[in-house]
Design an enzyme around this catalytic site. Structure first.
Site, PDB file in Angstrom:
ATOM      1  N   ARG A 108       1.065  -1.009   0.071  1.00  0.00           N
ATOM      2  CA  ARG A 108      -0.123   0.024   0.029  1.00  0.00           C
ATOM      3  C   ARG A 108       1.084   1.271   0.088  1.00  0.00           C
ATOM      4  NH1 ARG A 108      -5.238   1.331   3.698  1.00  0.00           N
ATOM      5  NH2 ARG A 108      -6.104  -0.071   2.212  1.00  0.00           N
ATOM      6  N   HIS A 135      -7.663   0.867  -6.311  1.00  0.00           N
ATOM      7  CA  HIS A 135      -7.731   0.087  -4.943  1.00  0.00           C
ATOM      8  C   HIS A 135      -8.477  -1.230  -5.541  1.00  0.00           C
ATOM      9  CE1 HIS A 135      -7.876  -1.234  -0.893  1.00  0.00           C
ATOM     10  NE2 HIS A 135      -8.565  -0.397  -0.517  1.00  0.00           N
ATOM     11  N   GLN A 138     -10.137  -4.114  -3.254  1.00  0.00           N
ATOM     12  CA  GLN A 138     -11.403  -3.628  -2.445  1.00  0.00           C
ATOM     13  C   GLN A 138     -12.356  -4.011  -3.500  1.00  0.00           C
ATOM     14  OE1 GLN A 138     -12.164  -1.863   0.763  1.00  0.00           O
ATOM     15  NE2 GLN A 138     -14.210  -2.638  -0.211  1.00  0.00           N
ATOM     16  N   ASP A 227     -17.524   6.397  -0.597  1.00  0.00           N
ATOM     17  CA  ASP A 227     -16.277   6.544   0.082  1.00  0.00           C
ATOM     18  C   ASP A 227     -15.926   7.806   0.749  1.00  0.00           C
ATOM     19  OD1 ASP A 227     -13.751   6.057   0.918  1.00  0.00           O
ATOM     20  OD2 ASP A 227     -12.898   5.954  -1.049  1.00  0.00           O
ATOM     21  N   CYS A 267     -16.373   1.375   1.404  1.00  0.00           N
ATOM     22  CA  CYS A 267     -15.149   0.446   1.680  1.00  0.00           C
ATOM     23  C   CYS A 267     -14.654   0.780   3.336  1.00  0.00           C
ATOM     24  CB  CYS A 267     -14.163   0.618   0.650  1.00  0.00           C
ATOM     25  SG  CYS A 267     -13.644   2.522   0.933  1.00  0.00           S
ATOM     26  N   ARG A 293     -13.594  -9.399   1.880  1.00  0.00           N
ATOM     27  CA  ARG A 293     -12.247  -8.917   1.586  1.00  0.00           C
ATOM     28  C   ARG A 293     -11.437 -10.137   1.911  1.00  0.00           C
ATOM     29  NH1 ARG A 293     -10.497  -3.593   2.101  1.00  0.00           N
ATOM     30  NH2 ARG A 293      -8.602  -4.336   0.854  1.00  0.00           N
TER      31      ARG A 293
HETATM   32  N1   CP Z   1     -11.230  -0.499   2.915  1.00  0.00           N
HETATM   33  C1   CP Z   1      -9.914  -0.535   3.309  1.00  0.00           C
HETATM   34  O1   CP Z   1      -9.014  -0.494   2.281  1.00  0.00           O
HETATM   35  O2   CP Z   1      -9.737  -0.062   4.545  1.00  0.00           O
HETATM   36  P1   CP Z   1      -8.299   0.006   5.231  1.00  0.00           P
HETATM   37  O3   CP Z   1      -7.757   1.225   4.821  1.00  0.00           O
HETATM   38  O4   CP Z   1      -8.696   0.025   6.683  1.00  0.00           O
HETATM   39  O5   CP Z   1      -7.464  -1.152   4.900  1.00  0.00           O
HETATM   40  N1  NVA Z   2     -10.168   6.490  -1.105  1.00  0.00           N
HETATM   41  C1  NVA Z   2      -9.718   6.097   0.170  1.00  0.00           C
HETATM   42  C2  NVA Z   2      -9.816   4.741   0.431  1.00  0.00           C
HETATM   43  C3  NVA Z   2      -9.519   4.250   1.975  1.00  0.00           C
HETATM   44  C4  NVA Z   2      -9.637   2.657   1.838  1.00  0.00           C
HETATM   45  C5  NVA Z   2      -8.521   6.524   0.340  1.00  0.00           C
HETATM   46  O1  NVA Z   2      -7.585   6.400  -0.671  1.00  0.00           O
HETATM   47  O2  NVA Z   2      -7.892   6.933   1.543  1.00  0.00           O
END
Ligand code: CP
Ligand code: NVA
Length: 309
Positions: A108, A135, A138, A227, A267, A293
């Site tokens: 990530r 993502h 997800q 989101d 999410c 997930r």
């Molecule tokens: N939805 C999601 O990816 O959550 P986190 O940021 O907690 O991993």
């Molecule tokens: N769009 C959000 C998703 C988090 C899971 C971000 O990038 O922070």
């Protein structure tokens, strides 16, 4: 060995295979405990290295459970614990070392280029666990959740996104193209997807529509996704952005434009884009969405490790 970086680069038939495998695996382990292994133990002895350059609750824990249930294990590393982070070792050498010790790498990061660079030098698969542009784990899991709830192929459903044009939406747009479902996007005028995403939409005209009016986007929807308006490390004037999204809040009035049995998905983590009664109400399936997930990422891991049936 296959990487899992962007849905748009993965054949639709492979994405479908992952979902079907996850359906079977989820049913088969109904009576098992969280850390019990699947009977076939397909990733016995395999190590998934996870690196998070940004916070994560769900992705971290669901990948932990996913690899455990498949018979393997995981280790979490932080970039500032590596020589790479302090500039004392190149990305190329780091990739070779990760490939020596691990069997898969989940990253990530705030840099799409970093994922691309790693994918060049790793000899093990890399999984994108959220980047600025997408993502994918997800959203593939969300397709699974939609089909589980609606008991229909997603191509037969009207999917709606109300919110920011962010990484999750980019992956949802890619999914709309791969799985051929209708996608109505509701966002303020100045917040439409970036040019490279608009180009995909252009080449797949007809099924994806953008509205600057949340009500129009929500009309007749089977599922409404949202989101956070402010994503992790979003470098914007936050007060202004939240104000700009004021009329895009998902509340009972907006949900009433969707179908009667419409589902709300998010999410997580959430912000002020959804009202408490909708988020915690009957239409919301966000906890099931988070749980799934685990199931889908197991099949993504099997795909990457070349073990998908
Ligand atoms: N939805 C999601 O990816 O959550 P986190 O940021 O907690 O991993
Ligand atoms: N769009 C959000 C998703 C988090 C899971 C971000 O990038 O922070």
């Amino acid at each position: 060995m296959k990487h899992f970086i962007n849905l748009k680069d993965i054949p639709a038939s492979d994405l479908r295979k992952i979902i079907e495998d996850a359906k079977i695996r989820k049913i088969k382990r109904k009576k098992l405990n969280k850390l019990d292994k699947d009977k076939d133990n397909p990733l016995k002895g395999k190590l998934l290295i996870q690196m998070f350059e940004k916070p994560s609750s769900r992705t971290r824990l669901s990948f932990y459970l996913a690899i455990k249930q498949l018979g393997g294990g995981t280790i979490n590393i932080k970039v500032n614990e590596l020589h790479l982070g302090k500039g004392g070792e190149s990305l190329e050498d780091t990739a070779k070392i990760l490939s020596t010790y691990g069997d898969g790498f989940m990253l990530r990061t705030d840099s799409d280029k970093k994922i691309e660079d790693f994918s060049k030098y790793l000899t093990i698969p890399i999984i994108n666990g959220l980047s600025p542009s997408s993502h994918p784990t997800q959203v593939l899991s969300d397709i699974f959740t939609v089909e589980e709830i609606k008991k229909k192929n997603i191509s037969k459903l009207n999917i709606c996104w109300i919110g920011d044009s962010n990484n999750v939406l980019n992956s949802l747009i890619a999914a709309s193209i791969k799985f051929s479902f209708n996608l109505n996007i509701g966002c303020p005028k100045n917040y439409k997807p970036k040019k490279f995403v608009m180009d995909w939409i252009e080449t797949n005209k007809g099924k994806i529509n953008i509205f600057n009016d949340a009500k129009k986007a929500a009309k007749n929807a089977d599922v409404i996704f949202s989101d956070k308006v402010i994503s992790l490390n979003d470098k914007v004037d936050k007060t202004k952005k939240i104000k700009d999204f004021k009329s895009f809040k998902i509340n009972s009035k907006l949900m009433s434009y969707a179908k009667k049995d419409a589902t709300f998905l998010h999410c997580l983590p959430r912000g002020s884009e959804v009202s408490e009664d909708i988020f915690l109400g009957k239409k919301s399936k966000v906890w099931l969405q988070a749980l799934n997930r685990v199931h889908v990422q197991k099949s993504i891991l099997l795909y990457c490790f070349g073990k998908l049936r």
